[in-house]
Write an enzyme that holds these catalytic residues in place. Sequence first.
Site, PDB file in Angstrom:
ATOM      1  N   LYS A   1       6.953   3.582  -0.217  1.00  0.00           N
ATOM      2  CA  LYS A   1       7.661   3.664  -1.500  1.00  0.00           C
ATOM      3  C   LYS A   1       6.672   3.793  -2.640  1.00  0.00           C
ATOM      4  O   LYS A   1       5.979   2.842  -3.002  1.00  0.00           O
ATOM      5  CB  LYS A   1       8.543   2.436  -1.751  1.00  0.00           C
ATOM      6  CG  LYS A   1       9.540   2.736  -2.874  1.00  0.00           C
ATOM      7  CD  LYS A   1      10.003   1.535  -3.652  1.00  0.00           C
ATOM      8  CE  LYS A   1       9.160   1.182  -4.829  1.00  0.00           C
ATOM      9  NZ  LYS A   1       9.073   2.179  -5.905  1.00  0.00           N
TER      10      LYS A   1
ATOM     11  N   GLU B   1      -4.691  -9.934 -17.766  1.00  0.00           N
ATOM     12  CA  GLU B   1      -4.943  -8.548 -17.368  1.00  0.00           C
ATOM     13  C   GLU B   1      -4.267  -7.635 -18.387  1.00  0.00           C
ATOM     14  O   GLU B   1      -3.055  -7.698 -18.566  1.00  0.00           O
ATOM     15  CB  GLU B   1      -4.372  -8.277 -15.973  1.00  0.00           C
ATOM     16  CG  GLU B   1      -4.634  -6.863 -15.504  1.00  0.00           C
ATOM     17  CD  GLU B   1      -4.020  -6.533 -14.140  1.00  0.00           C
ATOM     18  OE1 GLU B   1      -2.822  -6.814 -13.945  1.00  0.00           O
ATOM     19  OE2 GLU B   1      -4.747  -5.986 -13.298  1.00  0.00           O
TER      20      GLU B   1
ATOM     21  N   GLU C   1      -2.019  -6.817  -2.697  1.00  0.00           N
ATOM     22  CA  GLU C   1      -3.182  -6.491  -3.540  1.00  0.00           C
ATOM     23  C   GLU C   1      -2.681  -6.496  -4.971  1.00  0.00           C
ATOM     24  O   GLU C   1      -1.902  -5.620  -5.350  1.00  0.00           O
ATOM     25  CB  GLU C   1      -3.745  -5.105  -3.188  1.00  0.00           C
ATOM     26  CG  GLU C   1      -4.249  -4.963  -1.767  1.00  0.00           C
ATOM     27  CD  GLU C   1      -5.451  -5.815  -1.473  1.00  0.00           C
ATOM     28  OE1 GLU C   1      -6.090  -6.311  -2.427  1.00  0.00           O
ATOM     29  OE2 GLU C   1      -5.748  -6.005  -0.287  1.00  0.00           O
TER      30      GLU C   1
ATOM     31  N   GLY D   1       4.356  -9.100  -6.814  1.00  0.00           N
ATOM     32  CA  GLY D   1       3.840  -9.615  -5.544  1.00  0.00           C
ATOM     33  C   GLY D   1       4.442 -10.971  -5.194  1.00  0.00           C
ATOM     34  O   GLY D   1       4.833 -11.242  -4.051  1.00  0.00           O
TER      35      GLY D   1
ATOM     36  N   CYS E   1      -7.122  -2.142 -11.286  1.00  0.00           N
ATOM     37  CA  CYS E   1      -7.085  -3.569 -10.959  1.00  0.00           C
ATOM     38  C   CYS E   1      -8.487  -4.170 -10.922  1.00  0.00           C
ATOM     39  O   CYS E   1      -8.638  -5.369 -11.098  1.00  0.00           O
ATOM     40  CB  CYS E   1      -6.401  -3.767  -9.618  1.00  0.00           C
ATOM     41  SG  CYS E   1      -7.143  -2.781  -8.320  1.00  0.00           S
TER      42      CYS E   1
ATOM     43  N   GLY F   1       0.296  -3.914  -6.391  1.00  0.00           N
ATOM     44  CA  GLY F   1       0.958  -3.854  -7.700  1.00  0.00           C
ATOM     45  C   GLY F   1       0.661  -5.126  -8.472  1.00  0.00           C
ATOM     46  O   GLY F   1      -0.351  -5.791  -8.238  1.00  0.00           O
ATOM     47  N   SER F   2       1.556  -5.469  -9.363  1.00  0.00           N
ATOM     48  CA  SER F   2       1.303  -6.606 -10.243  1.00  0.00           C
ATOM     49  C   SER F   2       1.501  -7.934  -9.507  1.00  0.00           C
ATOM     50  O   SER F   2       2.246  -8.012  -8.528  1.00  0.00           O
ATOM     51  CB  SER F   2       2.246  -6.543 -11.441  1.00  0.00           C
ATOM     52  OG  SER F   2       3.573  -6.567 -10.973  1.00  0.00           O
ATOM     53  N   THR F   3       0.858  -8.959 -10.025  1.00  0.00           N
ATOM     54  CA  THR F   3       0.984 -10.290  -9.431  1.00  0.00           C
ATOM     55  C   THR F   3       2.435 -10.768  -9.505  1.00  0.00           C
ATOM     56  O   THR F   3       2.952 -11.376  -8.564  1.00  0.00           O
ATOM     57  CB  THR F   3       0.032 -11.265 -10.153  1.00  0.00           C
ATOM     58  OG1 THR F   3      -1.308 -10.813  -9.896  1.00  0.00           O
ATOM     59  CG2 THR F   3       0.177 -12.696  -9.664  1.00  0.00           C
ATOM     60  N   GLU F   4       3.099 -10.430 -10.606  1.00  0.00           N
ATOM     61  CA  GLU F   4       4.489 -10.872 -10.783  1.00  0.00           C
ATOM     62  C   GLU F   4       5.390 -10.305  -9.669  1.00  0.00           C
ATOM     63  O   GLU F   4       6.154 -11.046  -9.036  1.00  0.00           O
ATOM     64  CB  GLU F   4       4.937 -10.351 -12.154  1.00  0.00           C
ATOM     65  CG  GLU F   4       6.263 -10.820 -12.617  1.00  0.00           C
ATOM     66  CD  GLU F   4       6.707  -9.998 -13.837  1.00  0.00           C
ATOM     67  OE1 GLU F   4       5.883  -9.274 -14.432  1.00  0.00           O
ATOM     68  OE2 GLU F   4       7.905 -10.079 -14.156  1.00  0.00           O
TER      69      GLU F   4
HETATM   70  P1  NAD Z   1       4.281  -2.971 -10.304  1.00  0.00           P
HETATM   71  O1  NAD Z   1       4.129  -4.296  -9.665  1.00  0.00           O
HETATM   72  O2  NAD Z   1       5.176  -2.841 -11.478  1.00  0.00           O
HETATM   73  O3  NAD Z   1       4.806  -1.897  -9.232  1.00  0.00           O
HETATM   74  C1  NAD Z   1       4.151  -1.690  -7.996  1.00  0.00           C
HETATM   75  C2  NAD Z   1       5.176  -1.159  -7.004  1.00  0.00           C
HETATM   76  O4  NAD Z   1       6.145  -2.179  -6.763  1.00  0.00           O
HETATM   77  C3  NAD Z   1       5.947   0.060  -7.481  1.00  0.00           C
HETATM   78  O5  NAD Z   1       6.177   0.929  -6.393  1.00  0.00           O
HETATM   79  C4  NAD Z   1       7.231  -0.557  -7.981  1.00  0.00           C
HETATM   80  O6  NAD Z   1       8.321   0.360  -7.984  1.00  0.00           O
HETATM   81  C5  NAD Z   1       7.436  -1.654  -6.947  1.00  0.00           C
HETATM   82  N1  NAD Z   1       8.335  -2.723  -7.375  1.00  0.00           N
HETATM   83  C6  NAD Z   1       8.651  -3.109  -8.645  1.00  0.00           C
HETATM   84  N2  NAD Z   1       9.560  -4.104  -8.618  1.00  0.00           N
HETATM   85  C7  NAD Z   1       9.830  -4.360  -7.316  1.00  0.00           C
HETATM   86  C8  NAD Z   1      10.666  -5.288  -6.643  1.00  0.00           C
HETATM   87  N3  NAD Z   1      11.472  -6.122  -7.315  1.00  0.00           N
HETATM   88  N4  NAD Z   1      10.668  -5.306  -5.276  1.00  0.00           N
HETATM   89  C9  NAD Z   1       9.868  -4.469  -4.589  1.00  0.00           C
HETATM   90  N5  NAD Z   1       9.069  -3.547  -5.165  1.00  0.00           N
HETATM   91  C10 NAD Z   1       9.040  -3.497  -6.518  1.00  0.00           C
HETATM   92  O7  NAD Z   1       2.795  -2.483 -10.629  1.00  0.00           O
HETATM   93  P2  NAD Z   1       2.319  -1.152 -11.369  1.00  0.00           P
HETATM   94  O8  NAD Z   1       2.658  -1.279 -12.815  1.00  0.00           O
HETATM   95  O9  NAD Z   1       2.795   0.048 -10.611  1.00  0.00           O
HETATM   96  O10 NAD Z   1       0.740  -1.245 -11.155  1.00  0.00           O
HETATM   97  C11 NAD Z   1      -0.079  -2.021 -11.965  1.00  0.00           C
HETATM   98  C12 NAD Z   1      -0.430  -3.344 -11.317  1.00  0.00           C
HETATM   99  O11 NAD Z   1      -0.916  -3.131  -9.997  1.00  0.00           O
HETATM  100  C13 NAD Z   1      -1.537  -4.072 -12.044  1.00  0.00           C
HETATM  101  O12 NAD Z   1      -1.255  -5.436 -12.123  1.00  0.00           O
HETATM  102  C14 NAD Z   1      -2.750  -3.850 -11.136  1.00  0.00           C
HETATM  103  O13 NAD Z   1      -3.760  -4.803 -11.258  1.00  0.00           O
HETATM  104  C15 NAD Z   1      -2.129  -3.844  -9.795  1.00  0.00           C
HETATM  105  N6  NAD Z   1      -2.986  -3.136  -8.841  1.00  0.00           N
HETATM  106  C16 NAD Z   1      -3.664  -3.872  -7.910  1.00  0.00           C
HETATM  107  C17 NAD Z   1      -4.519  -3.226  -7.028  1.00  0.00           C
HETATM  108  C18 NAD Z   1      -5.279  -3.998  -6.003  1.00  0.00           C
HETATM  109  O14 NAD Z   1      -5.703  -3.392  -5.032  1.00  0.00           O
HETATM  110  N7  NAD Z   1      -5.458  -5.294  -6.141  1.00  0.00           N
HETATM  111  C19 NAD Z   1      -4.675  -1.847  -7.091  1.00  0.00           C
HETATM  112  C20 NAD Z   1      -3.956  -1.139  -8.047  1.00  0.00           C
HETATM  113  C21 NAD Z   1      -3.104  -1.800  -8.908  1.00  0.00           C
END
Ligand code: NAD
Length: 476
Positions: A174, A380, A249, A232, A283, A227-230
């Site tokens: 996804k 962040e 991650e 995650g 990130c 994605g974001s910690t929130e």
């Molecule tokens: P995000 O958490 O908003 O979205 C990431 C993914 O999760 C997207 O595909 C989104 O559609 C999906 N998502 C959103 N809500 C969801 C839910 N309720 N249930 C399941 N999936 C859901 O993050 P973003 O804005 O796309 O990316 C930025 C964040 O990602 C930053 O915090 C960044 O630090 C982090 N990031 C971490 C790494 C790492 O390897 N540690 C790498 C890249 C980005």
Amino acid sequence: MKLPGQLYVDGAYREAASGARTSLINPATEAEFTTVSAAGTADVEAAVASAQRAWEGGWRDLAPGKRAEILYRIARLLRDYVEHIAEFEMLQIGKPIADARDEAGLGARVFEYYAGAISQFGGQTLPVARGGFDFTLRQSMGVVAAIVPWNFPFPIACWKVAPALAAGNCVVLKPASLSPLTALALGEIAHAAGLPAGVLQVLPGSGSVVGDALVSHPLIRKVSFTGSTEVGRHIMGLAAKDIKRVSLELGGKSPNIVFADADWQKAADNSPMSVFANTGQDCCARSRVYVERSVYEPFVERFVGATQKLIVGDPTHTETQLGPMVSAGQRASVEAYLDDARKTGATIACGGGRPLAKGYYLSPTVLLNAGADSKCWREEIFGPVVAITPFDDEAAMLRDVNASPYGLSGSIWTQNLSRALRVSRAVQSGVLSVNSHSSVHVEAPFGGFKTSGLGRDLGMSAMEGYTELKNVYVAE
Ligand code: NAD
């Protein structure tokens, strides 16, 4: 290759069951350039069922050599399509074309690495106390959900899909709503390279609909999320119901520590791109810089000079280093941080404004005197903003570094070997580099401590994370 516009399920493009579509905006022009199908829960059902059939119907039992052959063919075909992948990435998120080409090549390299890893990967024999014969098996899990963000859409998709497939799983991928194109291209290319239908499905759609439906689905055995910690945290909560395996991650606030005994001139020249690359939407961005006081002033002067030379502009130009931010909303969120910095007494040494009238651009911004408890120092920001502070005492500096809830990456600049080793041990981060800023190596584990994540991508650790470990004892 045409611009993808539909879901990729069961080896073919298809419309979402609901017919819903999302429009994609080019962040450099602010104009809509295409629309893509948006999956819903019915599409999740169909994709997971098809992936489960593909797993039971042969992928899990395919001879490892055959799996490796297919992964090598995917890598070769990805290389043939580097220009298409790079162009799609540039259009959807504004990534400068030179970076987009490098990242397309990195995706291919990831498939090569895991194709080669297949023949090296297995269990152990163990000398157990009861005598007899004891061995372990690394078995595939079933269907894996890979949920990825918009900042490095293609390489992150590859570094989840390739090890999961190499270990014998099927994957439902996804992508983020803003960046579905290169994930769809991966599905199409993998299929063209001989990956059987259903082994990899690609479902663009909203996180709260498609993401949640995948994470809650009883046939999904593992969720691999970046994605974001929130989000995650939310995913980990949902996964708890079925004790699904998760790897996460997440976010970061990575330190860049410069000691006076370092080649600090080199550090100052290199450090701007360690935070501003990808327009700071990284990130691993080294967004808080600690500089030993005796070299603080010349370091800042040189850092600011190097920042002002960065080429911000049209992502189609090969010399562009910083493109626009991904969306108006992302830029607004970073500008709110800058407002807070101004209100709380930080000084803006350079940047802070919009350099171009069109596109979601924001100039690379250097903050000085940000308070130790200020948002810009602690949170962040996920945009082109760095804060620099002097330090006097190594132990006090390390206490501040480790007070962060995050622990993803970091850099240490020193010519003193003992100090490099001591500080490397002390910093609570999953990935560190000494006299360099590189965090990502295909062959090495990548991931975070604390709220930056759980589990590891890349290297052999990632492949282990896509298996269940079974122990078998055979009595003599
Ligand atoms: P995000 O958490 O908003 O979205 C990431 C993914 O999760 C997207 O595909 C989104 O559609 C999906 N998502 C959103 N809500 C969801 C839910 N309720 N249930 C399941 N999936 C859901 O993050 P973003 O804005 O796309 O990316 C930025 C964040 O990602 C930053 O915090 C960044 O630090 C982090 N990031 C971490 C790494 C790492 O390897 N540690 C790498 C890249 C980005």
